[in-house]
Every structure is written in C-alpha cells, then in structure tokens.
Write a protein that holds these residues in place. Structure first.
Motif, PDB file in Angstrom:
ATOM      1  N   SER A  26       4.451  10.764  -1.622  1.00  0.00           N
ATOM      2  CA  SER A  26       3.833   9.809  -2.548  1.00  0.00           C
ATOM      3  C   SER A  26       3.380  10.476  -3.839  1.00  0.00           C
ATOM      4  O   SER A  26       3.198   9.805  -4.855  1.00  0.00           O
TER       5      SER A  26
ATOM      6  N   TYR B  57       0.833  -1.193   0.000  1.00  0.00           N
ATOM      7  CA  TYR B  57       0.000   0.000   0.000  1.00  0.00           C
ATOM      8  C   TYR B  57       0.873   1.251   0.000  1.00  0.00           C
ATOM      9  O   TYR B  57       2.017   1.233   0.459  1.00  0.00           O
ATOM     10  N   VAL B  58       0.306   2.337  -0.496  1.00  0.00           N
ATOM     11  CA  VAL B  58       0.997   3.624  -0.549  1.00  0.00           C
ATOM     12  C   VAL B  58       0.587   4.464   0.654  1.00  0.00           C
ATOM     13  O   VAL B  58      -0.599   4.530   1.003  1.00  0.00           O
TER      14      VAL B  58
ATOM     15  N   PRO C 172      -0.379   7.817   2.427  1.00  0.00           N
ATOM     16  CA  PRO C 172      -0.852   9.142   2.017  1.00  0.00           C
ATOM     17  C   PRO C 172       0.175  10.201   2.388  1.00  0.00           C
ATOM     18  O   PRO C 172       0.909  10.057   3.360  1.00  0.00           O
TER      19      PRO C 172
ATOM     20  N   ASN D 237      -4.106   3.076  -0.898  1.00  0.00           N
ATOM     21  CA  ASN D 237      -3.261   3.630   0.155  1.00  0.00           C
ATOM     22  C   ASN D 237      -3.494   2.872   1.457  1.00  0.00           C
ATOM     23  O   ASN D 237      -4.284   1.929   1.507  1.00  0.00           O
TER      24      ASN D 237
ATOM     25  N   ASP E 171      -4.487  11.908  -0.617  1.00  0.00           N
ATOM     26  CA  ASP E 171      -4.592  10.453  -0.465  1.00  0.00           C
ATOM     27  C   ASP E 171      -3.334   9.724  -0.912  1.00  0.00           C
ATOM     28  O   ASP E 171      -3.178   8.528  -0.656  1.00  0.00           O
ATOM     29  N   GLY E 172      -2.427  10.441  -1.612  1.00  0.00           N
ATOM     30  CA  GLY E 172      -1.165   9.829  -2.027  1.00  0.00           C
ATOM     31  C   GLY E 172      -1.029   9.571  -3.510  1.00  0.00           C
ATOM     32  O   GLY E 172      -0.068   8.938  -3.936  1.00  0.00           O
TER      33      GLY E 172
END
Length: 283
Positions: A148, A141-142, A144, A177, A205-206
């Motif tokens: 990013s 997951y990325v 936020p 994310n 949110d990234g």
C-alpha cells in the motif's frame, strides 16, 4: 515533447501497445517530481523510492537506471518543452513492458517514460484553505502493509474517491485502512496538529511513503517548537485537532479548512511552509 526510453517524441507519436503490462494490469510504478530552474528537487529521495519499489515488485532493474541517468533524462525532457523558467511538474513512469498474463514474460523489457507540464512558481506557495472542505471516504479501505505504500499505477481508491468528493462538493477525502485508522488524503500524506504536537500516520498503517512527507518530518525533527509522532490517527481525533494539512511534492502543503462542522486554522502549516522554502533556497 515526451521522453520514451530516452527518445524525445511528440505526444501524438507516443504509442503504447494494448499488451503493455502497465495498461493491462497496472504493472507499473511512477514518481511525480518537481523541477525548478534545471534542478530536480529531492532527486535522491525519488530515485531510491523508485528503486526500492521496483525491487518489491520484482522488476529486473536495467543497469543504466542510475540516479544520474534519470536526472539527465528528466532535465532533457523539461528543456525540450521550453517552459518559462524551466519550472515543471514531471511524471516518471516505469513499466514491465509487453506480454504475459499475471506472470510476466521472462524477456520483458522494462520501459520508462517522462512527461512534463509547466508550473507557475519555483517555490511552494501558500494556498487558500477556508473553503478546502474534506470528509471521510468509507466505501473502500486500504490494507495496511508494504504494498500500500508503493506509488504504483493501481489507484482505484484515489479515482473513485475523487469522483465521490466531487459529487459531494468537497475538495478532498481522507482515506481509511481496514483497521479504520486514517492513513492519508486522496492525493497526499496527512498531518494533524494539536497544540505543539504534530502527528502523521506511520507507513505500517498503509500510507504512501511520500517524498514530501519525509521532508516535513526532517524539518520538524529539527524544530524545538514541535513534537512530532508517527502514530495511528483515529477519525475521532479530527474533531479535536487545531489544524490538518496535506503534503505532496507538487503542492507542498495544503491546509484543510473544514471537516464536517469542525473548522481549522493554518498557523503551524504556514510556519512549516516558510521553513521548507528556506531549505530550498539554501539548497
């Protein structure tokens, strides 16, 4: 021909040191740019995103790195490759030079390189989409946040996700994310259409601060037929959407044909694509 710090050399002559920070640590940034008939599309957006990213990375920006400088260097590189029609995909890469561990050397020299490839068309084309099948990428997951959103050389999720998509016979994957919100596709920003409402994830949110994302948002804000929102998107919303499409500066707009058992149309995406090409012609 490749442009390395303003010098045009053949690809075989380009040599990057094993101590180069972009190679060792991913301490580098890049822009993927479309050039049409001697003009860099969305030059200002690319330039200011690159400069903002260099500042966030605390790179010492050379005084000669002006927008006019990069415009000239990009065009010089494209012309040196003698592409038909001068339609080109360009990657402009900036790194912090050689030396140091995590802490860069104080006297490290900022490098830039420009590589060009030919493109088939000066305008954005309509792409087949019925067999463009995607799914979620959930192995990683990325986070936020601002880092990013940078277009840096750290693209591990995009690489692993692309391999994962290929292994499963999908064209692409959608990235989440750490809050389990969908932020983008592996190679571009995501837009979701439901009726006359269009959503795209916010930068917070990234998701990548995409240049084409900005262009699409500008077109939609001036279009009374659609309501545009920058808002978090839940995976559950995918099943209820009428359309999903991906945007980047090279492809333009790529509609998604299917996510799991849900199939989509591309009516709104085609409408936006026409408006985008009209804007380019008038520009």
């Amino acid at each position: 021909m490749v442009n390395f710090n303003g010098n045009l050399v053949s690809k075989s002559e380009v040599k990057i040191s094993i101590t180069n920070r972009g190679y060792k640590y991913g301490d580098a940034l890049f822009e993927t740019i479309r050039v049409v008939s001697g003009k860099v599309l969305f030059l200002e957006d690319h330039y200011f995103r690159l400069m903002a990213s260099m500042r966030i990375m605390r790179m010492d920006i050379p005084m000669n790195y002006t927008m006019e400088f990069f415009d000239e260097e990009i065009i010089k590189t494209v012309e040196a490759n003698n592409f038909d029609g001068n339609f080109a995909r360009v990657r402009l890469n900036v790194d912090r030079g050689d030396g140091g561990k995590y802490m860069p050397n104080k006297n490290a020299k900022i490098n830039f390189s420009i590589v060009a490839e030919t493109l088939d068309s000066p305008f954005y084309l309509s792409h087949t989409f019925q067999d463009y099948i995607v799914d979620l990428y959930k192995d990683f997951y990325v986070a936020p946040g601002l880092l990013s959103s940078l277009k840096s050389n750290n693209k591990a999720i995009q690489i692993i996700g692309s391999v994962y998509a290929q292994e499963n016979g999908w064209k692409n994957c959608l990235v989440l994310n750490t809050n389990k919100s969908i932020i983008e596709a592996l190679n571009g920003n995501l837009f979701l259409v439901k009726g006359n409402s269009i959503k795209t994830p916010p930068l917070e949110d990234g998701c990548l601060k995409g240049v084409m994302r900005k262009q699409i948002l500008s077109l939609l804000q001036n279009n009374p037929n659609y309501n545009i929102e920058e808002v978090s998107i839940s995976p559950f919303e995918l099943q209820k959407a009428d359309e999903l499409f991906i945007t980047n500066t090279i492809v333009g707009i790529q509609s998604i044909g299917q996510y799991r058992k849900k199939k989509y149309n591309n009516t709104v995406a085609e409408d936006i694509l026409k408006s985008l090409n009209v804007k380019l012609r008038l520009g």
